[in-house]
Design a protein around this motif. Structure first.
Motif, PDB file in Angstrom:
ATOM      1  N   VAL A  99      -7.349   7.421  10.016  1.00  0.00           N
ATOM      2  CA  VAL A  99      -6.211   7.868   9.130  1.00  0.00           C
ATOM      3  C   VAL A  99      -5.428   7.260   8.800  1.00  0.00           C
ATOM      4  CG1 VAL A  99      -7.215   9.792  10.251  1.00  0.00           C
ATOM      5  CG2 VAL A  99      -5.255   8.717  10.941  1.00  0.00           C
ATOM      6  N   THR A 100      -4.601   7.661   7.909  1.00  0.00           N
ATOM      7  CA  THR A 100      -3.811   6.078   6.371  1.00  0.00           C
ATOM      8  C   THR A 100      -2.465   6.821   7.744  1.00  0.00           C
ATOM      9  OG1 THR A 100      -2.944   8.593   5.613  1.00  0.00           O
ATOM     10  CG2 THR A 100      -4.311   6.988   4.881  1.00  0.00           C
ATOM     11  N   GLY A 101      -1.797   5.490   8.374  1.00  0.00           N
ATOM     12  CA  GLY A 101      -1.385   5.436   8.801  1.00  0.00           C
ATOM     13  C   GLY A 101      -0.058   4.325   8.910  1.00  0.00           C
ATOM     14  N   GLY A 102       1.239   4.155   9.891  1.00  0.00           N
ATOM     15  CA  GLY A 102       1.969   3.081   9.305  1.00  0.00           C
ATOM     16  C   GLY A 102       2.993   2.573   9.820  1.00  0.00           C
ATOM     17  N   TYR A 103       3.937   1.966  11.030  1.00  0.00           N
ATOM     18  CA  TYR A 103       4.424   1.666  11.398  1.00  0.00           C
ATOM     19  C   TYR A 103       6.000   2.422  11.015  1.00  0.00           C
ATOM     20  CZ  TYR A 103       1.263  -1.993  12.983  1.00  0.00           C
ATOM     21  OH  TYR A 103       0.206  -2.454  13.431  1.00  0.00           O
ATOM     22  N   ILE A 104       7.105   2.373  11.726  1.00  0.00           N
ATOM     23  CA  ILE A 104       8.015   2.961  11.326  1.00  0.00           C
ATOM     24  C   ILE A 104       9.617   2.228  11.589  1.00  0.00           C
ATOM     25  CG2 ILE A 104      10.271   4.483  12.763  1.00  0.00           C
ATOM     26  CD1 ILE A 104       7.469   5.299  14.473  1.00  0.00           C
ATOM     27  N   GLN A 105      10.346   2.426  10.490  1.00  0.00           N
ATOM     28  CA  GLN A 105      11.255   1.522  10.167  1.00  0.00           C
ATOM     29  C   GLN A 105      12.725   2.014  10.704  1.00  0.00           C
ATOM     30  OE1 GLN A 105      12.114   1.504   5.905  1.00  0.00           O
ATOM     31  NE2 GLN A 105      10.265   0.317   5.527  1.00  0.00           N
ATOM     32  N   LYS A 106      13.797   0.799  11.397  1.00  0.00           N
ATOM     33  CA  LYS A 106      14.605   0.887  11.978  1.00  0.00           C
ATOM     34  C   LYS A 106      15.346   2.023  11.729  1.00  0.00           C
ATOM     35  CE  LYS A 106      14.146  -3.146  15.391  1.00  0.00           C
ATOM     36  NZ  LYS A 106      14.152  -4.547  15.489  1.00  0.00           N
ATOM     37  N   THR A 107      15.229   2.367  10.618  1.00  0.00           N
ATOM     38  CA  THR A 107      16.735   2.849  10.216  1.00  0.00           C
ATOM     39  C   THR A 107      16.081   4.747   9.382  1.00  0.00           C
ATOM     40  OG1 THR A 107      15.615   2.088   7.788  1.00  0.00           O
ATOM     41  CG2 THR A 107      17.992   1.025   8.083  1.00  0.00           C
ATOM     42  N   GLU A 108      14.764   4.951   9.716  1.00  0.00           N
ATOM     43  CA  GLU A 108      14.450   5.818   9.173  1.00  0.00           C
ATOM     44  C   GLU A 108      13.819   6.853  10.712  1.00  0.00           C
ATOM     45  OE1 GLU A 108      11.498   5.457   6.696  1.00  0.00           O
ATOM     46  OE2 GLU A 108      10.030   4.384   8.499  1.00  0.00           O
ATOM     47  N   SER A 109      14.059   8.331  10.172  1.00  0.00           N
ATOM     48  CA  SER A 109      13.177   9.373  11.284  1.00  0.00           C
ATOM     49  C   SER A 109      11.539   9.076  11.221  1.00  0.00           C
ATOM     50  CB  SER A 109      13.633  10.436  11.306  1.00  0.00           C
ATOM     51  OG  SER A 109      13.260  11.323  10.001  1.00  0.00           O
ATOM     52  N   ILE A 110      11.183   9.431  12.808  1.00  0.00           N
ATOM     53  CA  ILE A 110       9.590   9.631  12.418  1.00  0.00           C
ATOM     54  C   ILE A 110       8.815  10.814  11.477  1.00  0.00           C
ATOM     55  CG2 ILE A 110       9.187   9.198  14.763  1.00  0.00           C
ATOM     56  CD1 ILE A 110       9.269  11.967  15.937  1.00  0.00           C
ATOM     57  N   ALA A 111       9.775  11.545  11.068  1.00  0.00           N
ATOM     58  CA  ALA A 111       9.789  12.439   9.783  1.00  0.00           C
ATOM     59  C   ALA A 111       9.795  11.685   8.801  1.00  0.00           C
ATOM     60  CB  ALA A 111       9.950  14.028   9.549  1.00  0.00           C
ATOM     61  N   GLU A 112      10.443  10.859   8.131  1.00  0.00           N
ATOM     62  CA  GLU A 112      10.690   9.964   7.394  1.00  0.00           C
ATOM     63  C   GLU A 112       9.845   9.213   7.077  1.00  0.00           C
ATOM     64  OE1 GLU A 112      15.862  10.900   6.397  1.00  0.00           O
ATOM     65  OE2 GLU A 112      14.696   8.988   7.489  1.00  0.00           O
ATOM     66  N   ALA A 113       9.305   8.646   7.791  1.00  0.00           N
ATOM     67  CA  ALA A 113       7.828   7.321   8.591  1.00  0.00           C
ATOM     68  C   ALA A 113       7.230   8.300   7.857  1.00  0.00           C
ATOM     69  CB  ALA A 113       8.300   6.986   9.369  1.00  0.00           C
ATOM     70  N   ALA A 114       6.570   8.990   8.202  1.00  0.00           N
ATOM     71  CA  ALA A 114       5.604   9.791   7.938  1.00  0.00           C
ATOM     72  C   ALA A 114       5.422  10.719   6.480  1.00  0.00           C
ATOM     73  CB  ALA A 114       5.148  10.979   9.009  1.00  0.00           C
ATOM     74  N   ALA A 115       6.889  11.243   5.980  1.00  0.00           N
ATOM     75  CA  ALA A 115       7.141  11.292   4.514  1.00  0.00           C
ATOM     76  C   ALA A 115       6.596   9.995   4.386  1.00  0.00           C
ATOM     77  CB  ALA A 115       8.270  12.183   3.856  1.00  0.00           C
ATOM     78  N   ARG A 116       6.818   8.721   4.029  1.00  0.00           N
ATOM     79  CA  ARG A 116       7.607   7.502   3.645  1.00  0.00           C
ATOM     80  C   ARG A 116       5.978   7.353   3.183  1.00  0.00           C
ATOM     81  NH1 ARG A 116       6.919   2.583   5.196  1.00  0.00           N
ATOM     82  NH2 ARG A 116       7.558   3.156   7.036  1.00  0.00           N
TER      83      ARG A 116
END
Lengths: 257, 257
Positions: free
Chosen positions: A49-66
């Motif tokens: 599935v499409t996914g990605g790493y979480i930046q240290k400046t963002e929430s998990i929801a923001e990472a998912a949206a990005r």
């Protein structure tokens, strides 16, 4: 794979959280078809599935949206966090090794790179009209495309399980909350919304019972207008009652079929 | 805090995943009271739910079970993963700094220690009979004790939100699955199971309606036996129909009040 992009990625990898990432199960509906957006990382022979790493400046929801926006071009998607997956085996796969990736791509990743570590996946799902999606694959993927949920290709890691659990969560969700506003035309027929529910639930639903329960929620309104279909008795058109629909999104509706 | 324990902990910290941990919201029920097990880390003035780091050799569910066992002495708890929490602010708290911890405990933790990093919390809840629990606090906590869910102390980080979301998940759960087998005596009266539901839902439930819906599920059976209570009309005893109960745990029951 683009070697410069890979180098940039590893150079900037201290921006990312270790051991935890997001995965999005992006479901697409279009005229009786339910698909899921999958990508083929590093030109390997399996899909994720499409996914990605979480930046240290963002929430998990923001990472998912990005990462959802990067792949689909869409913003404002309803991304529902449904489950997290984590065990020492989950990102082990015989294709996902530095050696194999180097063979396929010509790019040398350190054998002990953090990308091969134990990663917990925070998984989200969303449902969209798939004709709205402009797929954009990343430099790290050979392909990114829609697959029918009923005919998945060979999946990497535990991603088949993630899709299965996302489907379960989606089906539970539609038993308690309205759907369809972004999936159907503004004016639609009863067979059209019936198809939507049957497709997601992957089972036939009795016509009369379906219509009765749906109308009882008040989320759709019959219009004094018919769809012209040649050779058929023209069916009435309906539209969503936006007020009731939004209320249902908050407080829930009962649509157990 | 025990300085040796702290040194051991930091020496062995490469066994843990970074940036991701588990938190358990342990609810305890006992005679009309719903409580939650909280701990006071590093002798600070705030409280957290019980949680811990994830070892590289265990799954997230195994980590949750291990830390729950450490605090309660119980094994085989039903630990339901309900939500993950993650944003750059969530483990920031003016008490949770190397300086403050050194002042309170006399133990020097490096200012840039990984324990102050951005941590995603994978949160679980469980519900147990609290008289069964043997609380054991770790070397890092000043206190570990039950608090009424309606009168929480000052909470650290986002742990008040975590408890609120756990309660929501628990209440949703009991609308669809049977509870009570581990919480009531083998034989119980209708008022006793009624109290259980009222306490968890934190609202009065109409007697007749409650009894009617509960009996309709078939999960409890009336016995030909009464509880002797001095000065009262003796009430009938009931017990769980274990077969129906277990079936309900799998397929669900409808208990929306």
């Amino acid at each position: 794979m683009d070697t410069n992009a890979a180098e940039d990625f590893f150079k900037n990898s201290s921006n990312f959280l270790l051991n935890v990432a997001v995965d999005n199960v992006i479901f697409g509906y279009h005229e009786k078809e339910l698909k899921v957006l999958l990508q083929q990382p590093f030109a390997l022979d399996k899909w994720t599935v499409t996914g990605g790493y979480i930046q240290k400046t963002e929430s998990i929801a923001e990472a998912a949206a990005r990462v959802a926006h990067m792949r689909t071009g869409l913003t404002g998607l309803f991304l529902e966090q449904f489950q997290s997956f984590g065990n020492p085996q989950r990102v082990k796969d015989n294709g996902f090794t530095a050696k194999h990736i180097a063979e396929v791509t010509g790019y040398d990743i350190p054998e002990n790179s953090w990308i091969f570590d134990y990663f917990v996946s925070i998984a989200f799902y969303t449902l969209t009209e798939f004709s709205k999606v402009k797929i954009t694959k990343s430099e790290f993927e050979a392909e990114c495309q829609w697959w029918p949920v009923s005919e998945l290709p060979l999946m990497m890691f535990d991603h088949e399980l993630i899709i299965k659990e996302a489907l379960k969560a989606l089906r539970l969700h539609i038993a308690h909350y309205p759907i369809g506003y972004e999936l159907l035309e503004e004016k639609f027929t009863l067979p059209e919304i019936h198809n939507l529910y049957e497709t997601i639930l992957a089972k036939p639903l009795d016509d009369r019972n379906f219509t009765k329960k749906l109308l009882a929620t008040g989320i759709i309104t019959k219009l004094n207008e018919k769809r012209q279909i040649s050779g058929h008795r023209p069916p009435y058109l309906y539209k969503f009652n936006k007020e009731k629909y939004d209320e249902g999104l908050k407080s829930g509706v009962e649509l157990v079929f």
